[in-house]
Design an enzyme around this catalytic site. Sequence first.
Site, PDB file in Angstrom:
ATOM      1  N   ASN A   9       0.869  -1.176   0.000  1.00  0.00           N
ATOM      2  CA  ASN A   9       0.000   0.000   0.000  1.00  0.00           C
ATOM      3  C   ASN A   9       0.905   1.225   0.000  1.00  0.00           C
ATOM      4  O   ASN A   9       1.517   1.538   1.009  1.00  0.00           O
ATOM      5  CB  ASN A   9      -0.896  -0.027   1.246  1.00  0.00           C
ATOM      6  CG  ASN A   9      -1.672   1.268   1.419  1.00  0.00           C
ATOM      7  OD1 ASN A   9      -1.742   2.096   0.498  1.00  0.00           O
ATOM      8  ND2 ASN A   9      -2.247   1.470   2.593  1.00  0.00           N
ATOM      9  N   LYS A  11       0.159   4.255  -0.166  1.00  0.00           N
ATOM     10  CA  LYS A  11      -0.453   5.453   0.436  1.00  0.00           C
ATOM     11  C   LYS A  11      -0.230   6.640  -0.519  1.00  0.00           C
ATOM     12  O   LYS A  11      -0.223   6.436  -1.728  1.00  0.00           O
ATOM     13  CB  LYS A  11       0.106   5.687   1.837  1.00  0.00           C
ATOM     14  CG  LYS A  11       0.005   4.398   2.686  1.00  0.00           C
ATOM     15  CD  LYS A  11       0.230   4.586   4.137  1.00  0.00           C
ATOM     16  CE  LYS A  11       0.073   3.240   4.842  1.00  0.00           C
ATOM     17  NZ  LYS A  11       0.120   3.328   6.301  1.00  0.00           N
ATOM     18  N   HIS A  99      -9.402   1.502   5.006  1.00  0.00           N
ATOM     19  CA  HIS A  99      -8.093   1.602   5.649  1.00  0.00           C
ATOM     20  C   HIS A  99      -8.224   2.536   6.854  1.00  0.00           C
ATOM     21  O   HIS A  99      -9.003   3.506   6.822  1.00  0.00           O
ATOM     22  CB  HIS A  99      -7.054   2.147   4.657  1.00  0.00           C
ATOM     23  CG  HIS A  99      -5.660   2.066   5.208  1.00  0.00           C
ATOM     24  ND1 HIS A  99      -5.161   3.000   6.075  1.00  0.00           N
ATOM     25  CD2 HIS A  99      -4.694   1.135   5.050  1.00  0.00           C
ATOM     26  CE1 HIS A  99      -3.924   2.645   6.424  1.00  0.00           C
ATOM     27  NE2 HIS A  99      -3.622   1.518   5.813  1.00  0.00           N
ATOM     28  N   GLU A 101      -6.558   4.884   7.839  1.00  0.00           N
ATOM     29  CA  GLU A 101      -6.346   6.310   7.541  1.00  0.00           C
ATOM     30  C   GLU A 101      -7.580   6.922   6.886  1.00  0.00           C
ATOM     31  O   GLU A 101      -7.840   8.118   7.056  1.00  0.00           O
ATOM     32  CB  GLU A 101      -5.082   6.454   6.669  1.00  0.00           C
ATOM     33  CG  GLU A 101      -3.827   6.191   7.508  1.00  0.00           C
ATOM     34  CD  GLU A 101      -2.668   5.563   6.756  1.00  0.00           C
ATOM     35  OE1 GLU A 101      -2.627   5.629   5.522  1.00  0.00           O
ATOM     36  OE2 GLU A 101      -1.778   5.003   7.438  1.00  0.00           O
ATOM     37  N   GLU A 171      -5.133  -4.706  10.588  1.00  0.00           N
ATOM     38  CA  GLU A 171      -4.097  -3.703  10.785  1.00  0.00           C
ATOM     39  C   GLU A 171      -4.345  -2.943  12.087  1.00  0.00           C
ATOM     40  O   GLU A 171      -5.141  -1.995  12.112  1.00  0.00           O
ATOM     41  CB  GLU A 171      -4.094  -2.701   9.629  1.00  0.00           C
ATOM     42  CG  GLU A 171      -3.847  -3.307   8.271  1.00  0.00           C
ATOM     43  CD  GLU A 171      -3.253  -2.294   7.298  1.00  0.00           C
ATOM     44  OE1 GLU A 171      -2.180  -2.565   6.766  1.00  0.00           O
ATOM     45  OE2 GLU A 171      -3.856  -1.232   7.091  1.00  0.00           O
ATOM     46  N   GLY A 177       2.916   2.463  10.803  1.00  0.00           N
ATOM     47  CA  GLY A 177       3.862   3.559  10.629  1.00  0.00           C
ATOM     48  C   GLY A 177       4.578   3.962  11.912  1.00  0.00           C
ATOM     49  O   GLY A 177       5.207   5.012  11.979  1.00  0.00           O
ATOM     50  N   SER A 217       3.779  -2.031  10.247  1.00  0.00           N
ATOM     51  CA  SER A 217       5.231  -2.107  10.427  1.00  0.00           C
ATOM     52  C   SER A 217       5.832  -3.452  10.015  1.00  0.00           C
ATOM     53  O   SER A 217       6.767  -3.942  10.644  1.00  0.00           O
ATOM     54  CB  SER A 217       5.614  -1.751  11.868  1.00  0.00           C
ATOM     55  OG  SER A 217       5.218  -0.426  12.174  1.00  0.00           O
TER      56      SER A 217
HETATM   57  P1  13P Z   1       3.257   0.537   7.657  1.00  0.00           P
HETATM   58  O1  13P Z   1       3.768  -0.746   7.041  1.00  0.00           O
HETATM   59  O2  13P Z   1       3.984   1.748   7.162  1.00  0.00           O
HETATM   60  O3  13P Z   1       3.205   0.442   9.151  1.00  0.00           O
HETATM   61  O4  13P Z   1       1.754   0.712   7.144  1.00  0.00           O
HETATM   62  C1  13P Z   1       0.865  -0.337   7.247  1.00  0.00           C
HETATM   63  C2  13P Z   1      -0.361  -0.009   6.479  1.00  0.00           C
HETATM   64  O5  13P Z   1      -1.137   0.851   6.860  1.00  0.00           O
HETATM   65  C3  13P Z   1      -0.604  -0.745   5.224  1.00  0.00           C
HETATM   66  O6  13P Z   1      -1.894  -0.515   4.743  1.00  0.00           O
END
Ligand code: 13P
Length: 255
Positions: A9, A11, A99, A101, A171, A177, A217
Amino acid sequence: TRTPLMAGNWKMNLNHLEAIAHVQKLAFALADKDYDAVEVAVLPPFTDLRSVQTLVDGDKLKIVYGAQDISAEDSGAYTGEISGPMLAKLKCTYVAVGHSERRQYHGESDELCNAKVKAAFRNGITPILCVGEGLDVRKAGEQVPYTLAQLDGGLKDVPAEQAESIVIAYEPVWAIGTGEVATPEDAQEVCGAIRGRLAELYSQELADKVRIQYGGSVKSGNVAAIMAQPDVDGALVGGAALDTEEFVKIVRFRD
Ligand code: 13P
């Protein structure tokens, strides 16, 4: 018998030119081995999808791709939205729905996520429904009921013929992150509970087909232990997916 799905992903990172370079590097790095045993996907920003499609189609790359979001509506006066028919026209295999976010910064509710799951299926795109608890919920030990409520909400009135092909991404928000990775046991606890709920909602046979990813992560150094858990069938990778070499190592977690 579930083929692991390793998905990046991106982002809001990589423009369409960077996307081409990245996917070419990725395909090159994976070409020396037969990767039929693992499915590799990228989820670039909308503006990259046409470029990625051209590259994947033209070079017959064994990489699939999808979008990070989808409108619940198929067309109309929805300024700024991208519809399922548009994504289907770009031959997207997957689309992330809900997601954390999106839930956090765009106020996406379980009800909206449910409508987006249905929009994806209506257009022949496989949703990757993202669920997972925040830190407060984890501290209170409520991660399983919280996550299962999101699962129930996202799957409301989704028939078994569709649900059997869905992908669920667990997640935990506190692990996204932050460098704070869930332990393999933490991931298994919730992924196992998700499979159990799918069996309750549909059937054990259906639950055994659905792939459940862990995200948060994920790095080359921790992916193998997470993938070794019985109910973890893939990873949804954020930051580490932007680094081609690192993502290739993640995809090759079995090496
Ligand atoms: P990270 O791998 O940067 O922690 O992000 C995970 C994520 O949100 C994947 O959709």
